[in-house]
Design a protein around this motif. Structure first.
Motif, short mmCIF file in Angstrom:
data_model
loop_
_atom_site.label_atom_id
_atom_site.label_comp_id
_atom_site.label_asym_id
_atom_site.label_seq_id
_atom_site.Cartn_x
_atom_site.Cartn_y
_atom_site.Cartn_z
N LEU A 18 4.71 -14.43 6.76
CA LEU A 18 3.85 -14.97 8.49
C LEU A 18 3.01 -15.56 8.99
N PRO A 19 1.70 -15.30 8.19
CA PRO A 19 1.28 -16.27 8.39
C PRO A 19 1.47 -17.84 8.53
N LEU A 20 2.14 -18.08 6.82
CA LEU A 20 3.23 -19.33 6.14
C LEU A 20 3.59 -20.25 7.98
N LEU A 21 4.82 -19.09 8.56
CA LEU A 21 5.53 -19.94 9.41
C LEU A 21 4.51 -20.12 10.68
N HIS A 22 3.31 -19.95 10.87
CA HIS A 22 2.26 -19.55 11.91
C HIS A 22 1.91 -21.46 11.60
N ARG A 23 1.70 -21.66 10.61
CA ARG A 23 1.22 -22.59 9.27
C ARG A 23 -0.13 -22.72 9.69
N VAL A 24 -0.12 -21.27 9.24
CA VAL A 24 -1.82 -21.42 7.80
C VAL A 24 -1.15 -20.62 7.07
N LEU A 25 -2.44 -20.79 6.26
CA LEU A 25 -2.25 -20.32 4.52
C LEU A 25 -3.21 -19.26 4.57
N SER A 26 -2.66 -18.38 3.55
CA SER A 26 -3.51 -16.36 3.41
C SER A 26 -3.18 -16.21 2.35
N VAL A 27 -3.50 -15.53 1.03
CA VAL A 27 -3.39 -14.57 0.16
C VAL A 27 -3.27 -12.90 0.67
N THR A 28 -3.23 -12.40 0.37
CA THR A 28 -3.11 -10.91 0.01
C THR A 28 -4.61 -10.05 -0.15
N ALA A 29 -4.49 -9.77 0.59
CA ALA A 29 -6.05 -9.16 0.33
C ALA A 29 -5.69 -7.02 0.18
N GLU A 30 -5.08 -7.51 0.27
CA GLU A 30 -4.21 -4.89 0.83
C GLU A 30 -2.67 -5.41 0.40
N LEU A 31 -2.40 -4.06 0.60
CA LEU A 31 -0.73 -4.29 0.54
C LEU A 31 -0.43 -2.67 0.54
N ASN A 32 -0.07 -1.99 0.92
CA ASN A 32 0.20 -0.35 1.21
C ASN A 32 2.13 -0.66 1.26
N VAL A 33 2.85 -0.22 -0.12
CA VAL A 33 4.19 0.86 0.47
C VAL A 33 5.07 1.82 0.05
N SER A 34 5.78 1.43 1.47
CA SER A 34 6.36 3.21 1.22
C SER A 34 7.63 2.70 0.54
N PHE A 35 8.03 3.31 -0.14
CA PHE A 35 9.91 3.16 -0.50
C PHE A 35 9.96 4.76 -0.45
N VAL A 36 11.05 4.78 0.55
CA VAL A 36 11.77 5.49 1.33
C VAL A 36 13.46 5.43 0.69
N LYS A 37 13.58 4.21 0.32
CA LYS A 37 15.45 5.18 0.04
C LYS A 37 15.25 3.74 -1.24
N PRO A 38 16.36 4.68 -2.24
CA PRO A 38 16.53 3.31 -3.39
C PRO A 38 16.87 2.28 -2.77
N VAL A 39 16.79 0.62 -3.37
CA VAL A 39 17.10 0.21 -3.04
C VAL A 39 18.54 -0.79 -3.60
N PRO A 40 19.39 -0.41 -3.04
CA PRO A 40 20.31 -1.10 -3.90
C PRO A 40 20.74 -2.81 -4.08
N VAL A 41 21.26 -3.11 -5.39
CA VAL A 41 21.14 -4.09 -5.81
C VAL A 41 22.32 -5.07 -5.68
N GLU A 42 21.98 -6.55 -5.37
CA GLU A 42 23.30 -7.37 -5.50
C GLU A 42 23.68 -7.17 -3.92
#
Length: 171
Positions: free
Chosen positions: A83-107
Motif C-alpha cells: 500500500l505505501p509502495l502504491l503511494h510511491r513510498v518505500l517502507s518496511v514492516t515494523a509490526e504485523l498482527n494476523v487473525s486467522f478466521v477460516k482456513p484458506v483454500p489452495v488454488e
C-alpha cells in the motif's frame, strides 16, 4: 556479500520491477517475473484502497487443500506493505498482527483489500482482509505498522550483520 536488493530498493524512490499484472516484485520474485506467493494483480483505487487478486499456490499447502498459516501471514504482510509502495513510498514492516478466521483454500480465487487507518510521521497504520471469491467470506484479517524507510536502511542492516559475523553473535 554486498547489496543483493537491486538498485530500486536503495534509492529514494524508483519504480520496482513489476509483473504483467502490475504486482511489484521483491528480489526473489524478479527472476521468474511473477510473485511466488501467488499475487497476480494489484491496484490502487480512487479512495486510496489497494486491491490484490491472488490464489494460494499448491506448494504452499499446510493441511489438506488449505494454505499454510505462514503463507497467509506472508501474503498479508506483502499486500499491506505494498500500500505505501502504491503511494510511491518505500517502507518496511515494523509490526504485523494476523487473525486467522477460516482456513484458506489452495488454488481458489482470493482477494486482499488494504487501507490506511492513519499515518503518524513516518508510520503507516494499515489494515486489511483476505476474502474468498466469489462469495467474499472473510478468511483472515491483519493490522500492522509500516515505517517509511530512508535511503540508508539496507546499508545499515548490512553493516550490522557484518558486525554480528565479526563478533560471533551478540546483540
Amino acid at each position: 556479500m554486498g547489496n543483493t536488493t537491486g538498485n530500486w530498493a536503495g534509492a529514494d524512490f524508483q519504480e520496482p520491477p513489476r509483473s504483467p499484472g502490475g504486482v511489484a516484485l521483491c528480489g526473489a520474485c524478479r527472476s521468474p517475473g511473477s510473485c511466488r506467493l501467488g499475487v497476480r494483480r494489484e491496484r490502487l483505487d480512487d479512495n486510496g484502497v489497494a486491491w490484490f487478486e491472488l490464489a494460494c499456490p499448491r506448494d504452499q499447502e499446510g493441511g489438506p487443500d488449505v494454505a499454510h498459516g505462514g503463507w497467509t501471514a506472508a501474503v498479508l504482510d506483502d499486500c499491506l506493505g505494498h500500500l505505501p509502495l502504491l503511494h510511491r513510498v518505500l517502507s518496511v514492516t515494523a509490526e504485523l498482527n494476523v487473525s486467522f478466521v477460516k482456513p484458506v483454500p489452495v488454488e481458489r480465487p482470493l482477494e486482499v483489500r488494504a487501507w490506511v487507518e492513519r499515518r503518524e510521521g513516518s508510520r503507516w497504520y494499515i489494515r486489511g482482509e483476505m476474502v474468498l471469491l466469489p462469495g467474499r467470506a472473510v478468511l483472515a484479517r491483519a493490522a500492522g505498522i509500516w515505517v517509511t524507510r530512508d535511503r540508508g536502511h539496507f546499508a545499515r542492516h548490512e553493516q550490522w550483520l557484518a558486525g554480528q559475523d565479526a563478533a560471533g553473535g551478540g546483540q
